[in-house]
Design an enzyme around this catalytic site. Sequence first.
Site, PDB file in Angstrom:
ATOM      1  N   MET A   1      56.587   5.087   7.182  1.00  0.00           N
ATOM      2  CA  MET A   1      56.680   5.074   8.661  1.00  0.00           C
ATOM      3  C   MET A   1      56.752   3.611   9.080  1.00  0.00           C
ATOM      4  SD  MET A   1      54.341   4.357  11.306  1.00  0.00           S
ATOM      5  CE  MET A   1      53.138   4.043  10.081  1.00  0.00           C
ATOM      6  N   PRO A   2      57.669   3.262   9.970  1.00  0.00           N
ATOM      7  CA  PRO A   2      58.500   4.146  10.770  1.00  0.00           C
ATOM      8  C   PRO A   2      59.588   4.843   9.978  1.00  0.00           C
ATOM      9  CG  PRO A   2      58.407   1.916  11.689  1.00  0.00           C
ATOM     10  CD  PRO A   2      57.809   1.866  10.360  1.00  0.00           C
ATOM     11  N   HIS A   3      59.950   6.037  10.482  1.00  0.00           N
ATOM     12  CA  HIS A   3      61.080   6.794   9.930  1.00  0.00           C
ATOM     13  C   HIS A   3      62.189   6.797  10.969  1.00  0.00           C
ATOM     14  CE1 HIS A   3      63.200   9.822   7.585  1.00  0.00           C
ATOM     15  NE2 HIS A   3      63.457  10.420   8.728  1.00  0.00           N
ATOM     16  N   HIS A  40      61.769   3.972   6.405  1.00  0.00           N
ATOM     17  CA  HIS A  40      62.866   4.823   5.914  1.00  0.00           C
ATOM     18  C   HIS A  40      63.948   4.863   6.982  1.00  0.00           C
ATOM     19  CE1 HIS A  40      60.414   7.542   2.910  1.00  0.00           C
ATOM     20  NE2 HIS A  40      60.158   6.272   2.753  1.00  0.00           N
TER      21      HIS A  40
END
Lengths: 65, 65, 65, 65, 65, 65
Positions: A1-3, A40
């Site tokens: 995270m962040p995604h 990601h």
Amino acid sequence: MPHVEITWVEGRSPEQKRKIAERVTAVLIEDGKAKRENIHVCFHDVPAANYAEAGVLVADQKRAP
Amino acid sequence: MPHVEITWVEGRSPEQKRKIAERVTAVLIEDGKAKRENIHVCFHDVPAANYAEAGVLVADQKRAP
Amino acid sequence: MPHVEITWVEGRSPEQKRKIAERVTAVLIEDGKAKRENIHVCFHDVPAANYAEAGVLVADQKRAP
Amino acid sequence: MPHVEITWVEGRSPEQKRKIAERVTAVLIEDGKAKRENIHVCFHDVPAANYAEAGVLVADQKRAP
Amino acid sequence: MPHVEITWVEGRSPEQKRKIAERVTAVLIEDGKAKRENIHVCFHDVPAANYAEAGVLVADQKRAP
Amino acid sequence: MPHVEITWVEGRSPEQKRKIAERVTAVLIEDGKAKRENIHVCFHDVPAANYAEAGVLVADQKRAP
């Protein structure tokens, strides 16, 4: 995270995705204070007949995706 | 915005998607007070082996998608 | 399935969501040949500072969401 | 509801998806107190060039997806 | 990757989410051959008035979420 | 389109989101050849108890989000 999920009409090259993934990751590190190893980025390519803007399929519009 | 994502098993035609995108956009204008130019509708087609309901893949069910 | 996700800036009422969910479900039955019991509609309400169009946060735009 | 979306690099078999859908559904019933008939599980398979971790496309990494 | 998103009506406890995240991660390692450090699980809690099944908001149904 | 969704643990400020939305939009124009007016960027803020990495909730990890 962040995604990060990026949904767009298919047609961009692996090289474009490589650069966008690198640059978006850098933005999230610099301005979002996120850790590189947790970030990601995922691209969802969809056909032009699968995306509508203002009620009109991109496939029916006269323009580049 | 609003952004609409419709995920379903593949098999619907461009004509079905054209009509659904138009009608969903109209619903969001009429009942959601959204502006047409801001509304996006995106269809994610997935294989029948990629979608499960009640723990059973659609591919393993005896039914139309 | 189909599963529908509608992401928009917060502010719509339960009554608006009730009507939109009914009408979108009807569209998917009529034009998508989906079965009523399989259709899910989900609304993601986000703050105006969490949604950007053309690079500008809705919170920074002079308009209704 | 619950609706589960699993996004990963393409390559897993229908048999793997069948088992994962069953087991994830069981987890949501046992620990999430959800009703079986309301649970949807959807797999989004994306090419290795469409997924980046830590800014690097999986396609550019030397590893199994 | 894999990235898992679970969308459901709000009301589950952190303890339920802790157990579900652990068990879903284990399923993806065992049956999806994914690496633990790459697996993300994210819960989206939405109000009962934001989720409809078969065209009816959960808020309007007579049942536990 | 493109539509960008960024899911992360809550805590970032509107100013961080303003900068990230601008910069991500610029990246998609420059490297994705997308049109500014079609680009949407949406942030989903979730509690630390709603996001797990490697099977462990961020809330249970000893780190900044």
